[in-house]
Design an enzyme around this catalytic site. Sequence first.
Site, PDB file in Angstrom:
ATOM      1  N   SER A 132       0.837  -1.190   0.000  1.00 42.49           N
ATOM      2  CA  SER A 132       0.000   0.000   0.000  1.00 42.49           C
ATOM      3  C   SER A 132       0.874   1.243   0.000  1.00 42.49           C
ATOM      4  O   SER A 132       2.048   1.187   0.363  1.00 42.49           O
ATOM      5  CB  SER A 132      -0.876  -0.004   1.256  1.00 42.49           C
ATOM      6  N   TYR A 145      -2.331  -0.410  10.164  1.00 44.73           N
ATOM      7  CA  TYR A 145      -2.328  -0.881   8.768  1.00 44.73           C
ATOM      8  C   TYR A 145      -0.994  -0.537   8.107  1.00 44.73           C
ATOM      9  O   TYR A 145      -0.355  -1.372   7.474  1.00 44.73           O
ATOM     10  CB  TYR A 145      -3.493  -0.224   8.027  1.00 44.73           C
TER      11      TYR A 145
HETATM   12  N1  LIG Z   1      -8.593  -0.767  -1.905  1.00 42.59           N
HETATM   13  C1  LIG Z   1      -7.535   0.007  -1.770  1.00 42.59           C
HETATM   14  O1  LIG Z   1      -7.631   1.255  -1.887  1.00 42.59           O
HETATM   15  C2  LIG Z   1      -6.181  -0.591  -1.523  1.00 42.59           C
HETATM   16  C3  LIG Z   1      -5.063   0.253  -1.648  1.00 42.59           C
HETATM   17  C4  LIG Z   1      -3.795  -0.276  -1.418  1.00 42.59           C
HETATM   18  C5  LIG Z   1      -3.650  -1.592  -1.084  1.00 42.59           C
HETATM   19  N2  LIG Z   1      -4.745  -2.404  -0.957  1.00 42.59           N
HETATM   20  C6  LIG Z   1      -4.508  -3.798  -0.592  1.00 42.59           C
HETATM   21  O2  LIG Z   1      -5.081  -4.635  -1.552  1.00 42.59           O
HETATM   22  C7  LIG Z   1      -5.380  -5.902  -0.966  1.00 42.59           C
HETATM   23  C8  LIG Z   1      -6.753  -6.356  -1.430  1.00 42.59           C
HETATM   24  O3  LIG Z   1      -7.710  -5.406  -0.999  1.00 42.59           O
HETATM   25  P1  LIG Z   1      -9.025  -5.008  -1.836  1.00 42.59           P
HETATM   26  O4  LIG Z   1      -8.978  -3.550  -2.032  1.00 42.59           O
HETATM   27  O5  LIG Z   1      -9.224  -5.900  -2.994  1.00 42.59           O
HETATM   28  O6  LIG Z   1     -10.110  -5.255  -0.677  1.00 42.59           O
HETATM   29  P2  LIG Z   1     -11.414  -6.177  -0.544  1.00 42.59           P
HETATM   30  O7  LIG Z   1     -12.250  -6.058  -1.756  1.00 42.59           O
HETATM   31  O8  LIG Z   1     -11.970  -5.842   0.783  1.00 42.59           O
HETATM   32  O9  LIG Z   1     -10.797  -7.664  -0.513  1.00 42.59           O
HETATM   33  C9  LIG Z   1     -10.095  -8.138   0.596  1.00 42.59           C
HETATM   34  C10 LIG Z   1      -9.906  -9.640   0.423  1.00 42.59           C
HETATM   35  O10 LIG Z   1      -9.156 -10.139   1.563  1.00 42.59           O
HETATM   36  C11 LIG Z   1      -9.854 -11.278   2.089  1.00 42.59           C
HETATM   37  N3  LIG Z   1      -9.657 -11.415   3.524  1.00 42.59           N
HETATM   38  C12 LIG Z   1      -9.869 -10.502   4.488  1.00 42.59           C
HETATM   39  N4  LIG Z   1      -9.624 -11.033   5.702  1.00 42.59           N
HETATM   40  C13 LIG Z   1      -9.237 -12.311   5.487  1.00 42.59           C
HETATM   41  C14 LIG Z   1      -8.845 -13.373   6.345  1.00 42.59           C
HETATM   42  N5  LIG Z   1      -8.797 -13.216   7.681  1.00 42.59           N
HETATM   43  N6  LIG Z   1      -8.526 -14.554   5.790  1.00 42.59           N
HETATM   44  C15 LIG Z   1      -8.599 -14.745   4.449  1.00 42.59           C
HETATM   45  N7  LIG Z   1      -8.946 -13.763   3.583  1.00 42.59           N
HETATM   46  C16 LIG Z   1      -9.274 -12.559   4.098  1.00 42.59           C
HETATM   47  C17 LIG Z   1     -11.317 -10.999   1.763  1.00 42.59           C
HETATM   48  O11 LIG Z   1     -12.031 -12.220   1.737  1.00 42.59           O
HETATM   49  P3  LIG Z   1     -13.157 -12.662   2.778  1.00 42.59           P
HETATM   50  O12 LIG Z   1     -13.597 -11.449   3.542  1.00 42.59           O
HETATM   51  O13 LIG Z   1     -14.215 -13.249   1.906  1.00 42.59           O
HETATM   52  O14 LIG Z   1     -12.464 -13.669   3.646  1.00 42.59           O
HETATM   53  C18 LIG Z   1     -11.210 -10.396   0.378  1.00 42.59           C
HETATM   54  O15 LIG Z   1     -11.133 -11.407  -0.590  1.00 42.59           O
HETATM   55  C19 LIG Z   1      -5.248  -5.721   0.559  1.00 42.59           C
HETATM   56  O16 LIG Z   1      -4.050  -6.319   1.008  1.00 42.59           O
HETATM   57  C20 LIG Z   1      -5.141  -4.203   0.722  1.00 42.59           C
HETATM   58  O17 LIG Z   1      -4.323  -3.860   1.817  1.00 42.59           O
HETATM   59  C21 LIG Z   1      -6.007  -1.945  -1.178  1.00 42.59           C
END
Ligand SMILES: NC(=O)c1ccc[n+]([C@@H]2O[C@H](COP(=O)([O-])OP(=O)(O)OC[C@H]3O[C@@H](n4cnc5c(N)ncnc54)[C@H](OP(=O)(O)O)[C@@H]3O)[C@@H](O)[C@H]2O)c1
Length: 248
Positions: A132, A145
């Site tokens: 991130s 985070y």
């Molecule tokens: N969105 C942003 O702006 C952003 C920016 C920078 C980095 N990121 C990073 O991108 C990555 C993906 O995020 P996203 O934006 O795609 O968010 P998202 O749509 O909320 O997806 C998060 C994923 O992580 C899984 N997850 C959460 N807790 C878990 C657990 N305890 N065990 C197994 N799986 C788990 C969720 O699955 P379930 O809840 O179904 O288990 C879901 O598939 C993250 O690492 C985040 O830090 C996001």
Amino acid sequence: MISVYKSAIVTGASRGIGAAVTRAMCSAGVAVTAVSRGSKALDDLVAETGCTALALDLGNTDEVLDRLATVDADILVNNGGVMTQSAPFAQLERDEIHQSVDVNLKGTLAATRAVLPGMIQRQRGHLFFVTSMFGPYAAPNASVYAATKAGVRAFVNCLRLELAGSRVRATEIAPGRVETEFFSAAFGNDKDAMAATLFGKHRALTPQDVSDALMGALQMPEHADVNRIEITSTDQALGGMIYAEKPE
Ligand SMILES: NC(=O)c1ccc[n+]([C@@H]2O[C@H](COP(=O)([O-])OP(=O)(O)OC[C@H]3O[C@@H](n4cnc5c(N)ncnc54)[C@H](OP(=O)(O)O)[C@@H]3O)[C@@H](O)[C@H]2O)c1
């Protein structure tokens, strides 16, 4: 190049970035093991893409170590993650501090430890780490985070030195804001408020954008290792909390 890599584990696959990556890899002929906690979304992804679901809580690191070690993966995408509420550190709940460290940092270490020996033995592998902008760049109300993501960056930086000559590549992808449900916890699970605040006035990246960047690194020839990608919406200043208004 992708034909070298026949199998992948993608964590956080049920939605957002992980689902986009799973779709892209399945379309490219890679056999994907899609990991998240069990859900209808994960089942739907299996029906749509033909990936294999593995229901696993990344915070349960012993189970992650045991179960992922049984999967021969050429690619590991460490993507699953969680966010705390958006609040000063002094106000965070004990459970959300533990959960963030367990899932984002310890879960990533466990998944990597499970698959890396096989990659080294086969002399073939590509590790991805979705981190991130919070981590290298400071921001208020995201301290835990940011600490987990900075920890992953430090881990990958060291790992690369150990992997020199192993033919295992390691790519960190640090996105800016991406239009997913990721920040819903920060908004008390009010998804409409989240969307209006984060995506209403400013353009964000899409999960597809992040997936395209990842697939680009994967498809580089074997002698080329894309070490780090920092990617933001064109309207977000790198690293900053500065966003331009959406164009007319
Ligand atoms: N969105 C942003 O702006 C952003 C920016 C920078 C980095 N990121 C990073 O991108 C990555 C993906 O995020 P996203 O934006 O795609 O968010 P998202 O749509 O909320 O997806 C998060 C994923 O992580 C899984 N997850 C959460 N807790 C878990 C657990 N305890 N065990 C197994 N799986 C788990 C969720 O699955 P379930 O809840 O179904 O288990 C879901 O598939 C993250 O690492 C985040 O830090 C996001």
